[in-house]
Design a protein around this motif. Sequence first.
Motif, PDB file in Angstrom:
ATOM      1  N   ALA A   3       0.822  -1.214   0.000  1.00 17.37           N
ATOM      2  CA  ALA A   3       0.000   0.000   0.000  1.00 17.37           C
ATOM      3  C   ALA A   3       0.857   1.265   0.000  1.00 17.37           C
ATOM      4  CB  ALA A   3      -0.934  -0.006   1.201  1.00 17.37           C
ATOM      5  N   GLN A   4       2.066   1.168   0.546  1.00 16.64           N
ATOM      6  CA  GLN A   4       2.945   2.336   0.586  1.00 16.64           C
ATOM      7  C   GLN A   4       3.289   2.848  -0.811  1.00 16.64           C
ATOM      8  OE1 GLN A   4       2.931   3.811   3.534  1.00 16.64           O
ATOM      9  NE2 GLN A   4       5.076   3.592   4.189  1.00 16.64           N
ATOM     10  N   LEU A   5       3.319   1.952  -1.796  1.00 16.66           N
ATOM     11  CA  LEU A   5       3.684   2.364  -3.155  1.00 16.66           C
ATOM     12  C   LEU A   5       2.684   3.351  -3.740  1.00 16.66           C
ATOM     13  CD1 LEU A   5       5.045  -0.778  -5.061  1.00 16.66           C
ATOM     14  CD2 LEU A   5       6.264   1.319  -4.474  1.00 16.66           C
ATOM     15  N   SER A   6       1.440   3.207  -3.383  1.00 18.49           N
ATOM     16  CA  SER A   6       0.418   4.089  -3.942  1.00 18.49           C
ATOM     17  C   SER A   6       0.066   5.249  -3.015  1.00 18.49           C
ATOM     18  CB  SER A   6      -0.854   3.288  -4.260  1.00 18.49           C
ATOM     19  OG  SER A   6      -1.339   2.648  -3.096  1.00 18.49           O
ATOM     20  N   ASN A   7       0.394   5.109  -1.722  1.00 16.03           N
ATOM     21  CA  ASN A   7       0.037   6.171  -0.771  1.00 16.03           C
ATOM     22  C   ASN A   7       1.021   6.135   0.394  1.00 16.03           C
ATOM     23  OD1 ASN A   7      -1.357   8.242   0.507  1.00 16.03           O
ATOM     24  ND2 ASN A   7      -2.879   6.865   1.398  1.00 16.03           N
ATOM     25  N   TYR A   8       2.199   6.725   0.193  1.00 16.24           N
ATOM     26  CA  TYR A   8       3.255   6.623   1.187  1.00 16.24           C
ATOM     27  C   TYR A   8       2.903   7.400   2.454  1.00 16.24           C
ATOM     28  CZ  TYR A   8       7.596   7.047   3.691  1.00 16.24           C
ATOM     29  OH  TYR A   8       8.542   7.012   4.690  1.00 16.24           O
ATOM     30  N   ASP A   9       3.179   6.771   3.602  1.00 14.96           N
ATOM     31  CA  ASP A   9       2.952   7.400   4.905  1.00 14.96           C
ATOM     32  C   ASP A   9       4.143   7.082   5.811  1.00 14.96           C
ATOM     33  OD1 ASP A   9       1.074   8.643   7.000  1.00 14.96           O
ATOM     34  OD2 ASP A   9       1.588   6.718   7.899  1.00 14.96           O
ATOM     35  N   GLU A  10       4.748   8.103   6.350  1.00 11.20           N
ATOM     36  CA  GLU A  10       5.954   7.926   7.162  1.00 11.20           C
ATOM     37  C   GLU A  10       5.684   7.112   8.423  1.00 11.20           C
ATOM     38  OE1 GLU A  10       9.418  10.741   9.222  1.00 11.20           O
ATOM     39  OE2 GLU A  10       7.929  11.601   7.836  1.00 11.20           O
ATOM     40  N   ASN A  11       4.522   7.293   9.032  1.00  3.08           N
ATOM     41  CA  ASN A  11       4.192   6.521  10.231  1.00  3.08           C
ATOM     42  C   ASN A  11       4.090   5.035   9.935  1.00  3.08           C
ATOM     43  OD1 ASN A  11       4.058   8.820  11.866  1.00  3.08           O
ATOM     44  ND2 ASN A  11       1.906   9.184  11.357  1.00  3.08           N
ATOM     45  N   ASP A  39       8.470  -0.852   1.098  1.00  6.84           N
ATOM     46  CA  ASP A  39       8.526   0.427   1.791  1.00  6.84           C
ATOM     47  C   ASP A  39       9.719   1.253   1.307  1.00  6.84           C
ATOM     48  OD1 ASP A  39       7.378   2.112   3.944  1.00  6.84           O
ATOM     49  OD2 ASP A  39       9.346   1.815   4.867  1.00  6.84           O
ATOM     50  N   GLU A  40      10.847   0.593   1.081  1.00  7.61           N
ATOM     51  CA  GLU A  40      12.030   1.302   0.586  1.00  7.61           C
ATOM     52  C   GLU A  40      11.789   1.851  -0.818  1.00  7.61           C
ATOM     53  OE1 GLU A  40      14.936  -1.733   0.963  1.00  7.61           O
ATOM     54  OE2 GLU A  40      15.357  -1.325   3.089  1.00  7.61           O
ATOM     55  N   LEU A  41      11.097   1.081  -1.652  1.00 12.54           N
ATOM     56  CA  LEU A  41      10.748   1.576  -2.988  1.00 12.54           C
ATOM     57  C   LEU A  41       9.824   2.790  -2.888  1.00 12.54           C
ATOM     58  CD1 LEU A  41      10.072  -1.701  -5.045  1.00 12.54           C
ATOM     59  CD2 LEU A  41      12.126  -0.280  -5.030  1.00 12.54           C
ATOM     60  N   ALA A  42       8.875   2.721  -1.955  1.00 17.13           N
ATOM     61  CA  ALA A  42       7.933   3.831  -1.770  1.00 17.13           C
ATOM     62  C   ALA A  42       8.660   5.094  -1.309  1.00 17.13           C
ATOM     63  CB  ALA A  42       6.854   3.443  -0.769  1.00 17.13           C
ATOM     64  N   ILE A  43       9.609   4.940  -0.404  1.00 15.96           N
ATOM     65  CA  ILE A  43      10.394   6.088   0.060  1.00 15.96           C
ATOM     66  C   ILE A  43      11.165   6.706  -1.102  1.00 15.96           C
ATOM     67  CG2 ILE A  43      12.354   6.763   1.506  1.00 15.96           C
ATOM     68  CD1 ILE A  43      11.404   4.650   3.541  1.00 15.96           C
TER      69      ILE A  43
END
Length: 315
Positions: A94-102, A162-166
Amino acid sequence: MTKPVNNVTLKTGHKRTMSENTAFAIILIPFTGLLVKASCKIIKDDSTGEDKYPELAALDTKLMISPTVALEGVTKGFIAMAKAARDNLALGIAQLSNYDENTTEIISACENRLDSFADSADNYLIDLSRKIENEKDNRQLNMLMQCIPDVERIGDYATNFDELAIKMCDEGRVFSENAQAELKIMNDAVLEIIRLTVDAIEKDSEESARRIEPLEEVIDDMVLVLRNRHAARLREGVCVVDSGLIFLEALTYLERAADQCSSIALQLLGKNNTEIMKNHHRYLTELHSSGDSSYMAEQEMRRAQYLVALENIEM
């Protein structure tokens, strides 16, 4: 004066025989669930905050007084581990489409727990293997030793996503609308195969385990289709190279997660089938070429559900 014998303190002059150990284990079996729950509760009460997966910390060496009871404790931890890996991977995707730091912090914390449990379970099972006294428990122990690393790897992919999303967030990258639609279907297929895998683990279900390989084959076909389509988009300039590389890397992690599910299914099926256990490759080769009606029906259903839907997305 007392002395320890097999982790149990006995009065000097009396050694518990193997038959006595077996009898004692049989007496404890009806209370296995209560003992494991009590162990989980003690650990949970010592921590702060709500723990969704207390079983991940419940490997109590005192339970080794009965190998069957101890093995049940590891099994419960393994089930919790599979659920945690499933949930964490869903967060990573889900981070790939809507990244959230928390969410990054949540993913990292869960990944650390999965790694810690895998390490402690490995050592625990090695110690426990010296105490196993029957074939059924031995097969269960071997399955756990093989499958826990596979589940750990599934959990690793949450961090990879998550790393890709960042990276995408930092560089201001986005996927094209078509790429997003394709990834959505691919993500759904992989999360479904993980759901089936968790179900097979939790229920010790051969029926669920047998449904994994047909879907894994469909996922392999989907990856080939997506790589070809993405290469075409790069040639036409619809996607830029940097985003394209992230897209291809995401496909690799999704494919590997499905491969891990296939490996787990083979171990679950092989636990009670020596022919499967002796030669996984031959079993899969024969399965793919046998034309088994239930296998083919499951595969066709998954093709219609995912592969056809993927092919219907415009280039």
